[in-house]
Structure formats: C-alpha cells, structure tokens
Design a protein around this motif. Sequence first.
Motif, PDB file in Angstrom:
ATOM      1  N   UNK A  53      43.540  47.861  27.438  1.00 35.53           N
ATOM      2  CA  UNK A  53      42.219  47.332  27.090  1.00 35.53           C
ATOM      3  C   UNK A  53      42.360  45.919  26.527  1.00 35.53           C
ATOM      4  N   UNK A  54      43.314  45.748  25.614  1.00 34.12           N
ATOM      5  CA  UNK A  54      43.560  44.420  25.042  1.00 34.12           C
ATOM      6  C   UNK A  54      44.023  43.443  26.113  1.00 34.12           C
ATOM      7  N   UNK A  55      44.903  43.903  26.984  1.00 32.32           N
ATOM      8  CA  UNK A  55      45.405  43.029  28.054  1.00 32.32           C
ATOM      9  C   UNK A  55      44.259  42.575  28.951  1.00 32.32           C
ATOM     10  N   UNK A  56      43.375  43.471  29.294  1.00 31.43           N
ATOM     11  CA  UNK A  56      42.241  43.117  30.150  1.00 31.43           C
ATOM     12  C   UNK A  56      41.313  42.144  29.431  1.00 31.43           C
ATOM     13  N   UNK A  57      41.059  42.431  28.167  1.00 29.25           N
ATOM     14  CA  UNK A  57      40.137  41.597  27.379  1.00 29.25           C
ATOM     15  C   UNK A  57      40.688  40.183  27.197  1.00 29.25           C
ATOM     16  N   UNK A  58      42.010  40.068  27.012  1.00 28.90           N
ATOM     17  CA  UNK A  58      42.607  38.763  26.721  1.00 28.90           C
ATOM     18  C   UNK A  58      43.476  38.236  27.861  1.00 28.90           C
ATOM     19  N   UNK A  59      43.215  38.692  29.058  1.00 30.90           N
ATOM     20  CA  UNK A  59      44.010  38.275  30.217  1.00 30.90           C
ATOM     21  C   UNK A  59      44.002  36.760  30.394  1.00 30.90           C
ATOM     22  N   UNK A  60      42.903  36.123  30.033  1.00 34.27           N
ATOM     23  CA  UNK A  60      42.801  34.670  30.142  1.00 34.27           C
ATOM     24  C   UNK A  60      43.851  33.955  29.282  1.00 34.27           C
ATOM     25  N   UNK A  61      44.357  34.622  28.236  1.00 35.65           N
ATOM     26  CA  UNK A  61      45.328  33.981  27.338  1.00 35.65           C
ATOM     27  C   UNK A  61      46.769  34.136  27.825  1.00 35.65           C
ATOM     28  N   UNK A  62      46.972  34.858  28.924  1.00 34.40           N
ATOM     29  CA  UNK A  62      48.324  35.023  29.461  1.00 34.40           C
ATOM     30  C   UNK A  62      48.871  33.663  29.891  1.00 34.40           C
ATOM     31  N   UNK A  63      50.082  33.363  29.457  1.00 33.62           N
ATOM     32  CA  UNK A  63      50.748  32.110  29.783  1.00 33.62           C
ATOM     33  C   UNK A  63      51.713  32.368  30.940  1.00 33.62           C
ATOM     34  N   UNK A  64      51.439  31.776  32.079  1.00 34.60           N
ATOM     35  CA  UNK A  64      52.221  32.031  33.301  1.00 34.60           C
ATOM     36  C   UNK A  64      53.662  31.529  33.204  1.00 34.60           C
ATOM     37  N   UNK A  65      53.994  30.784  32.145  1.00 28.04           N
ATOM     38  CA  UNK A  65      55.391  30.365  31.979  1.00 28.04           C
ATOM     39  C   UNK A  65      56.282  31.545  31.616  1.00 28.04           C
TER      40      UNK A  65
END
Length: 186
Positions: A53-65
């Motif tokens: 749930x947290x991952x889905x909610x904050x997916x935009x904050x994932x850093x692709x590095x």
Amino acid sequence: MESDEKLVEQALAGSELAFSELVDRYQERLLRFLMTRCRSRADAEDAVQDTFISAYRYLYSFDARWRFSTWIYRIAIRNAARQSQRQLPAVEVPGDESTGDPLEVCIVNSLSENVWLAAKRTLSSEAYTAMWLRYVEDLSIKEIARALDRTASWTKVTLLRSRRKLSVQLDDGEAAEMKREQYGRV
C-alpha cells in the motif's frame, strides 16, 4: 520479462497490471523476510500488505538510480518496526498448535535454516536484517546500506562481525578456540 524499473514506469503511467506484476514478484520474498521480524504470520502478512500500500501510494518517490528491491525492503523494514511497536496482545486461536516464533514454525530441520535461527538469537535486529538481505535476498552492500539507511562501511563491518559472531556460536568449543587463535586472540 520486464525489469522492475520498467514496471514501475508503467505503473506510474497508470498500468495496474504492471504494479500487480511487482506485487507477484515480491510478495512471497517479503513475507518470508517479514516473518523473521514479526511476532506472528498474521503480523507479517499485515506488514506485507502495508508495504505494498505504501509502495503504491509513494511510487512517484522511487529513485530509478536504485533497484526496486532495495526500495521495497526499506519500506518493509519500516512497516515491521511499526508492527512491533503496536504491542497488541496475542490472541490465542483454539486448535492452533503453531504457537511460538513464526520463524521456528517455518524452519523444520534443515541445517542452513537452523543457522538463521541461531542468527536471530545471536545477532542484533539490524545485523540480522543485514545478513538476511545479503545472503537470502542477494542484495549488494550498497543496496543493503541504502535499505537500512546506513553507510556501506557500516554494512561491511556489520556483516563481517556478524559472520564471526555466528561462526563462534555455531562452532563447538575446540573449533571456536582454534579460530580465535588464528585471529591472534587467545
């Protein structure tokens, strides 16, 4: 098969199927990991659900590095910490004979799995987590450091000390004494 990072891009673009694929890839691994950190299987399952749930909610904050696995384990560690802080009373289920530590329930008689039981008893929570992420989940030193919010040096030293401590714990008295002499300690 698409990379985790590509699936994240697709999920950010609105693809529910892409996020579902990420859940499928990590659900069992996270459950196995969280069962070593939570009081019961139900708590571990709750922590897994909260993690996604947290991952889905904050997916935009994932850093692709960084690898997606590093990011998701970091979220899982935080959720497990929150689970342990709740201090809810344990509810006994009639007819449920699997009481006790969920890790002990999962581990039968395999020698390598008994090493993890000894590690859980011997090492600090953070050292145990670092060992698990390195040797079970095969994360790199950098990824473990990022997941635990520590430096790479701390991670290397912790892994080395944990291996030594666990080795002494698992060895019989004579073998442990010989190893201490090899390291120059008597």
